[in-house]
Design an enzyme around this catalytic site. Structure first.
Site: not given
Lengths: 341, 573
Positions: A197, A278-280, A283
């Site tokens: 991730d 929220l990283r998805a 990015t």
């Protein structure tokens, strides 16, 4: 140093090439993970990219080659020097640091300078690989074979942009901003999902199956091996054009707008795929912006989003051992459902 | 000239370009003959180093030479075996058992021709161009040199075939090599042949080109001819073939959909001849025919079924094992004396002593020596994490296959997911027909586990005893290597094939129970999942004999199954 294979001479592997270009435009994306078969040119691409990038300004004599243009990010030594007068500037090539598989932690983060300690009894910090990779690339081949604690450390430093050393009675912190590029073969073991991730983009490379591309790949590689200098000269113009494109993209990046509609689409896609955190979304949005910048567009559209969604998301899906379809298919399916085919 | 002789000569002409050779087979006169012949062909004074199985990291890639460092009182680096082999040959002993770490270092050196060291305060880059000779002593096809290493070595030879004397002028060929021209037609023919044989790696195709050039140089030609290309195809491409061109197509259909990439359909077996390649067709066919003729007979028959398992095996089994346990995370480093649980950490000890050197010398030490006091001594404690390997022993016989195999597969998939979460390794054994088969050697790769499971065939008799025997071998093997095996047996408990392969229920049951008692003696955690439609006495009896926990599948939902396995499994950590 031996000549690197020209980036523009890499046949096929479009997704991998694009991911690397994007990472070069926006180093904050979080690096690239390249998984795939043997002999598909993974490491060739990384080295080629580094050779492609233009030289950069750095503080002369600085062990971390600090960027004189960004005073807030200077290392403590450079800050000292700055307070005493202007910093001398020099041009350096973008570093590409290989992390050898057997590297010990002290060589990665830096440690007490043994030589000086033993011969002169001085306590001095000897910077490690992370210091050398500052403002460049850190390449880890077979990242899935690296000790877990080293991978943890790399990803942590890559995310924070700073290396904090607390060992051997030393207490040092220095800037360490780099693009982490990891490659590996999934058949030899997998990365922990938590680590997956943390990589910004993930691409899968396969051996090309059509004969024309294969002949092309073999022919170019063979020509390069036989006479590197002549081969590199053939692609000089193309590489230069690509270099200009990267530079223009970097300059444009901050100005690229992301319309609310596109943001919303990104969020809906992530929700549909059930990615954690929220990283998805972040990015995905940044990657789409970098794609737009690479193409010289001032605004991100749905097209860029759709294009970059598979590499930005495929490694973030919750693993479902019962789902036979690969993660790429799942991302594509979700895109088709949300945006129509 | 024998094949071995040709390989030795080609390799001597272009050792770096061709990477090296895998010599498969036991030590013996055949292998010695090849090695002696090859060494004789190398230039005078070329290095020839042997890489022992037990090589330490520092010895392999270079690092701090500890004894010299202590003697000199300042860090002294050593170059390491890879750099020492530069310009010559590196013999890798017992290549089937080398660790993934050594493999990766070796591969990096082969790829780049240099070895980079960054350890123990030493940083260096040394040239490391050599021919790698991997001595693969694997007995059966589950033991082989790591695939990533084999991919980087052009040749593969049967070591026991021996090697006749080679009388060639290697020096002249070496001088000629840079000028040898390889025409477009030959290039297309070799690439097409690779495609037709299912050889996907770009490296292999490049090896074929280089091999053909070396062959031309040896023959004293400046242009690669058809004969050179055919030789390269025979020696380099044929041993890598993963499919047989123009073989019966229905057998091809049986192949799993995944291992060969999507385009890998029978219609494409003959490479497409686009309009401008028409005239290359015959040449390519001739090269292909030569390669085909060179594929050993046994291989031809095996290929159809073996492709999947050969690919699935990937990194080689011993590698997968050794990644665990001992290479696990070393624990804390602290001051203290070495003991059974803690090993002396010399580097850290030196570091601890370093700042005090001047003071201690002033106190009356000997000049030029590092003064280490007891309280400098630092040890590393190794975390004793034993890795669990769950061995699934699955009854895939006819009695089960008809109604329950799919269910059993479902159950295993759930358990697999569980193992994945815990980072356990899994292995899959199946018994059916005449015997037991290792479908999946211990692995942590979920991809491979799922593939192995999908390919699991069903039907035939129930050789329960053979299955238990194979399981015992496997779990003992795992335990010997420092892992903790746990076994999950899925069966209805009714055997009908005895250990010696004879049919007959009574003997079969007798044998099975005898094996079960033996397995119990090994003392590993075992769970028996009864797959009979109605829980029966048979399986219960078997579970008791095995000392296994018993669970009837009809009542087992996913959650219960998972809990049962976990409770049957030893506590790790």
């Amino acid at each position: 140093m031996a000549l690197a294979f020209p980036f523009s001479a890499i046949a096929g592997q479009e997704e991998m090439k694009q991911a690397m270009l994007i990472a070069a435009i926006d180093p904050t994306l979080g690096g690239v993970l390249v998984f795939g078969d043997r002999g598909t040119g993974k490491s060739t691409a990384v080295r080629a990219l580094a050779a492609l990038l233009p030289q950069m300004q750095a503080v002369e004599g600085c062990r971390y080659h600090c960027d004189p243009a960004q005073e807030s990010r200077l290392c403590s030594e450079c800050q000292d020097r700055l307070s005493r007068g202007a910093l001398p500037i020099t041009m350096v090539t973008v570093p590409v640091v290989d992390l050898p598989l057997g590297a010990s932690e002290d060589r990665v983060v830096g440690a007490l300078d043994l030589e000086r300690a033993l011969s002169r009894g001085e306590k001095a910090f000897e910077p490690g690989l992370l210091a050398r990779a500052n403002r460049g690339f850190l390449y880890v081949d077979e990242v899935n074979l690296l000790e877990d604690h080293l991978v943890d450390l790399l990803i942590d430093v890559a995310a924070s942009g700073e290396n904090v050393v607390e060992r051997d009675g030393l207490s040092v912190r220095h800037p360490a901003r780099f693009v982490l590029v990891g490659s590996g073969n999934p058949e030899e073991g997998e990365l922990r999902p938590q680590l997956l991730d943390r990589f910004g983009l993930s691409v899968e490379v396969k051996t090309p199956m059509d004969i024309a591309t294969r002949i092309d790949v073999v022919k170019r590689r063979d020509a390069f091996d036989r006479d590197p200098a002549q081969f590199v000269a053939l692609y000089l113009a193309q590489d230069a054009a690509l270099r200009e494109q990267i530079l223009a993209g970097r300059a444009l990046l901050a100005k690229v707008r992301v319309p609310d509609a596109v943001l919303e689409a990104a969020s809906r896609l992530c929700i549909a795929l059930g990615t954690d955190g929220l990283r998805a979304e972040l990015t995905l949005m940044r990657a789409a912006r970098a794609v737009a910048a690479l193409r010289g567009h001032h605004e991100v559209t749905e097209a860029e989003l759709r294009e970059i969604a598979p590499p930005a998301l495929r490694h973030r899906l919750r693993r479902n051992p019962l789902d036979e379809s690969g993660s790429t298919t799942r991302v594509e399916r979700a895109i088709a459902e949300l945006f129509g085919a | 000239m024998s094949d071995a002789g040709r390989v030795a000569a080609l390799l001597a002409v272009d050792p770096v370009g061709l990477g090296g050779v895998v010599l498969r087979g036991n030590a013996g006169p055949g292998r010695d003959a090849f090695l002696a012949e090859f060494r004789a062909l190398l230039p005078e004074g070329a290095a020839c180093r042997r890489l022992p199985l037990s090589v330490s990291d520092a010895r392999l890639t270079g690092g701090l030479d500890l004894s010299a460092t202590l003697r000199a009182g300042k860090p002294i680096a050593e170059r390491g075996l890879l750099a020492e082999a530069h310009g010559g040959a590196l013999l890798v002993a017992m290549a089937e058992r080398i660790t993934p770490f050594v493999t990766a270092q070796l591969c990096a050196a082969l790829d780049r021709g240099i070895v980079a060291t960054a350890r123990d305060g030493v940083e260096a880059v040394n040239p490391a161009e050599f021919a790698c000779i991997a001595l693969d002593e694997g007995i059966d096809d589950t033991e082989a040199a790591p695939a990533s290493l084999m991919d980087r070595l052009a040749f593969k030879l049967n070591a026991e075939a021996g090697c006749d004397e080679v009388d060639v002028d290697v020096d002249a060929a070496r001088a000629r090599l840079p000028g040898v021209v390889l025409g477009e037609q030959i290039l297309n023919a070799l690439t097409g042949t690779a495609l037709a044989l299912g050889v996907d790696s770009t490296r292999a195709q490049l090896f074929a080109l280089r091999g053909a050039r070396a062959a031309a140089a040896l023959a004293g030609r400046d242009v690669v001819t058809e004969a050179d290309a055919a030789l390269a195809a025979v020696l380099i491409l044929a041993p890598r073939a993963t499919r047989v061109p123009q073989a019966e197509q229905e057998e091809d259909e049986e192949q799993p959909p995944e291992p060969p990439p999507p385009e890998d359909n029978p219609p494409e077996e003959k490479p497409p001849e686009s309009e401008n390649e028409l005239q290359d067709g015959p040449l390519e066919d001739r090269v292909l025919d030569a390669a085909k003729a060179a594929i050993p007979e046994g291989v031809l028959a095996m290929l159809q079924s073996a492709v999947s398992s050969a690919r699935a095996r990937g990194g080689g089994k011993s590698g997968a094992w050794q990644k665990s346990g001992k290479r696990g995370r070393p624990g804390i480093t602290r001051r203290g004396m070495p003991g059974p649980m803690a090993r002396l950490n010399l580097i850290e000890t030196l570091r601890a002593a370093a700042p005090w050197q001047r003071l201690r010398r002033a106190e009356g030490g000997i000049e030029g020596r590092v003064l280490v006091r007891p309280d400098d001594i630092t040890v590393t404690r190794f975390r004793q994490r034993r890795e669990t390997t769950t061995v699934f022993l699955v009854d895939a016989s006819g009695s089960l296959a008809t109604n329950r195999l799919a269910e059993a597969k479902g159950a295993i998939e759930l358990l697999l997911a569980d193992c994945y979460v815990r980072r356990d390794m899994v292995a899959l054994l199946a018994f059916r027909g005449a015997g037991a088969e290792l479908i999946l050697p211990p692995t942590r790769s979920l991809v491979r586990a799922k593939r192995g499971l999908r390919l699991l065939p069903g039907g035939g008799g129930t050789p329960l005893a053979a299955g238990l025997l194979a399981a015992r071998d496997l779990v003992d093997n795992i335990a010997r290597r420092g892992g903790t095996p746990a076994m999950v047996l899925l069966t209805d408990g009714s055997a009908n094939i005895a250990l010696d392969g004879a049919p007959g229920r009574a003997r079969a049951m007798e044998d099975a129970l005898a094996q079960a008692r033996g397995l119990r003696l090994s003392g590993h955690a075992t769970l028996l999942v009864d797959t009979a439609p109605r829980p029966a006495k048979l399986a219960r009896e078997l579970a008791d004999t095995l000392g296994a926990a018993y669970l009837a599948m009809p009542y087992a939902d996913a959650a219960r199954l998972s809990r049962a396995v976990q409770s049957a499994m030893p506590v790790t950590g």
